[in-house]
Write an enzyme that holds these catalytic residues in place. Sequence first.
Site, PDB file in Angstrom:
ATOM      1  N   ARG A 190      -3.948   8.139  -5.530  1.00 14.90           N
ATOM      2  CA  ARG A 190      -4.596   7.184  -6.438  1.00 14.90           C
ATOM      3  C   ARG A 190      -4.794   7.829  -7.803  1.00 14.90           C
ATOM      4  O   ARG A 190      -5.314   8.953  -7.909  1.00 14.90           O
ATOM      5  CB  ARG A 190      -5.941   6.772  -5.843  1.00 14.90           C
ATOM      6  CG  ARG A 190      -6.696   5.677  -6.619  1.00 14.90           C
ATOM      7  CD  ARG A 190      -6.224   4.325  -6.244  1.00 14.90           C
ATOM      8  NE  ARG A 190      -7.046   3.270  -6.846  1.00 14.90           N
ATOM      9  CZ  ARG A 190      -8.055   2.671  -6.227  1.00 14.90           C
ATOM     10  NH1 ARG A 190      -8.383   3.016  -4.989  1.00 14.90           N
ATOM     11  NH2 ARG A 190      -8.725   1.698  -6.835  1.00 14.90           N
ATOM     12  N   ARG A 194     -16.746  -0.850  -1.819  1.00  9.66           N
ATOM     13  CA  ARG A 194     -15.801  -1.211  -0.764  1.00  9.66           C
ATOM     14  C   ARG A 194     -16.301  -2.504  -0.125  1.00  9.66           C
ATOM     15  O   ARG A 194     -17.248  -2.499   0.653  1.00  9.66           O
ATOM     16  CB  ARG A 194     -15.721  -0.095   0.282  1.00  9.66           C
ATOM     17  CG  ARG A 194     -14.595  -0.259   1.287  1.00  9.66           C
ATOM     18  CD  ARG A 194     -14.737   0.705   2.445  1.00  9.66           C
ATOM     19  NE  ARG A 194     -14.759   2.091   2.049  1.00  9.66           N
ATOM     20  CZ  ARG A 194     -13.679   2.847   1.849  1.00  9.66           C
ATOM     21  NH1 ARG A 194     -12.485   2.326   1.999  1.00  9.66           N
ATOM     22  NH2 ARG A 194     -13.804   4.110   1.488  1.00  9.66           N
ATOM     23  N   LYS A 224      -7.417  -3.807   3.405  1.00 13.08           N
ATOM     24  CA  LYS A 224      -6.152  -3.156   3.734  1.00 13.08           C
ATOM     25  C   LYS A 224      -5.768  -3.411   5.189  1.00 13.08           C
ATOM     26  O   LYS A 224      -6.626  -3.543   6.063  1.00 13.08           O
ATOM     27  CB  LYS A 224      -6.242  -1.648   3.466  1.00 13.08           C
ATOM     28  CG  LYS A 224      -7.310  -0.921   4.243  1.00 13.08           C
ATOM     29  CD  LYS A 224      -7.440   0.531   3.783  1.00 13.08           C
ATOM     30  CE  LYS A 224      -8.596   1.232   4.479  1.00 13.08           C
ATOM     31  NZ  LYS A 224      -8.805   2.613   3.984  1.00 13.08           N
ATOM     32  N   ARG A 260      -8.905   9.818  -7.822  1.00 12.62           N
ATOM     33  CA  ARG A 260      -9.961   8.939  -7.342  1.00 12.62           C
ATOM     34  C   ARG A 260     -11.323   9.635  -7.354  1.00 12.62           C
ATOM     35  O   ARG A 260     -12.370   8.976  -7.402  1.00 12.62           O
ATOM     36  CB  ARG A 260      -9.640   8.429  -5.942  1.00 12.62           C
ATOM     37  CG  ARG A 260      -9.577   9.500  -4.890  1.00 12.62           C
ATOM     38  CD  ARG A 260      -9.054   8.960  -3.565  1.00 12.62           C
ATOM     39  NE  ARG A 260      -9.930   7.930  -3.023  1.00 12.62           N
ATOM     40  CZ  ARG A 260      -9.497   6.842  -2.389  1.00 12.62           C
ATOM     41  NH1 ARG A 260      -8.208   6.647  -2.224  1.00 12.62           N
ATOM     42  NH2 ARG A 260     -10.346   5.974  -1.905  1.00 12.62           N
ATOM     43  N   PHE A 268      -1.377  -1.268 -10.231  1.00  8.59           N
ATOM     44  CA  PHE A 268      -1.730  -2.541  -9.618  1.00  8.59           C
ATOM     45  C   PHE A 268      -2.930  -3.215 -10.259  1.00  8.59           C
ATOM     46  O   PHE A 268      -3.301  -4.319  -9.873  1.00  8.59           O
ATOM     47  CB  PHE A 268      -1.984  -2.384  -8.117  1.00  8.59           C
ATOM     48  CG  PHE A 268      -2.978  -1.307  -7.746  1.00  8.59           C
ATOM     49  CD1 PHE A 268      -4.330  -1.463  -7.978  1.00  8.59           C
ATOM     50  CD2 PHE A 268      -2.538  -0.134  -7.158  1.00  8.59           C
ATOM     51  CE1 PHE A 268      -5.234  -0.476  -7.642  1.00  8.59           C
ATOM     52  CE2 PHE A 268      -3.437   0.869  -6.805  1.00  8.59           C
ATOM     53  CZ  PHE A 268      -4.793   0.688  -7.046  1.00  8.59           C
ATOM     54  N   LYS A 300       0.870  -1.181   0.000  1.00 14.24           N
ATOM     55  CA  LYS A 300       0.000   0.000   0.000  1.00 14.24           C
ATOM     56  C   LYS A 300       0.902   1.224   0.000  1.00 14.24           C
ATOM     57  O   LYS A 300       1.447   1.607   1.036  1.00 14.24           O
ATOM     58  CB  LYS A 300      -0.937   0.006   1.210  1.00 14.24           C
ATOM     59  CG  LYS A 300      -2.017   1.067   1.107  1.00 14.24           C
ATOM     60  CD  LYS A 300      -2.996   0.999   2.260  1.00 14.24           C
ATOM     61  CE  LYS A 300      -4.196   1.900   2.007  1.00 14.24           C
ATOM     62  NZ  LYS A 300      -3.852   3.274   1.639  1.00 14.24           N
TER      63      LYS A 300
END
Length: 507
Positions: free
Chosen positions: A217, A371, A377, A232, A299, A212
């Site tokens: 982002r 989410r 995370k 984001r 990623f 992370k």
Amino acid sequence: MLLADVVATSETVAATRSRKAKVLALADLLGRAGPDELETVTAYLGGTLRQRRTGLGWRGLTGLPEPAAEPTLTVLEVHSAFDAIAALSGSGSQSARTRAVEELFGRATAAEQAWLRGVVTGALRQGALDSLVQEALAVAAGVPLPAVRRAAMLGGSTVAVARAAFAGVDALAAVGLEVGRPVLPMLASSAPDVPAALAKAGGGDEVAVDQKLDGIRIQVHRAGDDVVVATRSLEDITARLPEVVAVALALPARDFVLDGEALALDETGRPRPFQETASRTATGEAPGGGQIAVTPYFFDLLHLDGADLLDAPAGERAAALERLVPVEHRVPRLVTASAAEAQDFLEHTIGSGHEGVVVKNLAAPYDAGRRGAAWVKVKPVHTLDLVVLAVEWGSGRRQGWLSNIHLGARDPAGDGFVMLGKTFKGMTDEMLAWQTERFLALETARSGHVVHVRPEQVVEIAFDGVQRSTRYPGGVALRFARVLRYRDDKPVDEVDTIETVRAFLQR
């Protein structure tokens, strides 16, 4: 449709905590909107204007004319008025803006003036989150809610797909990933430690464990020689990150959509302080002027040369990512089912100066805007993303600065925020100077030494635990809360909920 109809619906929604009643009230009004009104009504029911910026703030709305006795404003007239206000610039624009505000608000009733002031300043509290508007849109149009949600995620907003919803399921299904149009990013839930994250995301199977990174982002779209870099919150920052554009143009494909992070590194390859990365991506310049290079790390891969990969398993997307992006621009990753190996990877990541890890289910699709348990995370320090609700003037050494911030978590039952407490810990002199300027610009009212602000600024808070409290409305308070950093890259609808905070009571 009259603006008064929107205001009446807003008042109805604000007066009930029943989710079903809110949805039915919103759906009734959406069903009565004409085709040309639908997008504006959808935005207004969500408590926002369609204009990204208008140049208006609470100071410009303090001396309003006498309200009208009867409602006459239509939603299209209001939208056109804000379009004209947003277009004003240059010499004389301030006076022209003042006249335009007086003309618009002079035609509004007292209730309409209050609503307009709230929606302009971001202080409207009516209990209608975007998710509720999506539910109402599905009810009004008679289409499945998942179809509305997916289209909104890929279209970038609920407003963008409102007409498609009334055109039917096929029209919603036609809203797909479009290279060059940013989609809402997939988000991660949290776990207190590595074993819990592996159980949540993998259930005993192999998972991907990504570093992370402590950056911003980004989503990078390339269509031929055209590149778009978005945050984001879907803001276009392409012009600020030429080095990211250069990396994208060097990759061996013509069309793709990549998800990743951009961060500034020091001479040894370790990440610079987050605020330096944030400043560089926000303005194109480093703090104090000059340039700090930003490096992209990716990623995930959502599209490649005509093929959408959103619904492909994460492992398949990862394999395609490895073929496209060289290792120096990929987020470091470990694939394992071993908690011990994942823990070693976490410790190595922390030692490299990064935040923690994200554990990912290798069979999961890319669930844009959601989410869930597919991404989890783990960070060694408990942190929450909260919103600043008010700030207190400091005393002693902090005299003249806004210091003690009031923290709020999102209330998932409505569109409001629940206060969790205050903190002045972790603030440097530089941060105090910045936040004084920032929060005075967001000021909505004052009561004694407290400056109330529009709930727009996200702050990342570290804390040692959560305890029960009768002092604050959420029934909980943070122990030893301290500011880590302000997150200009995160919108307020992504701050943690009061339910997330309460979950720490069981830990």
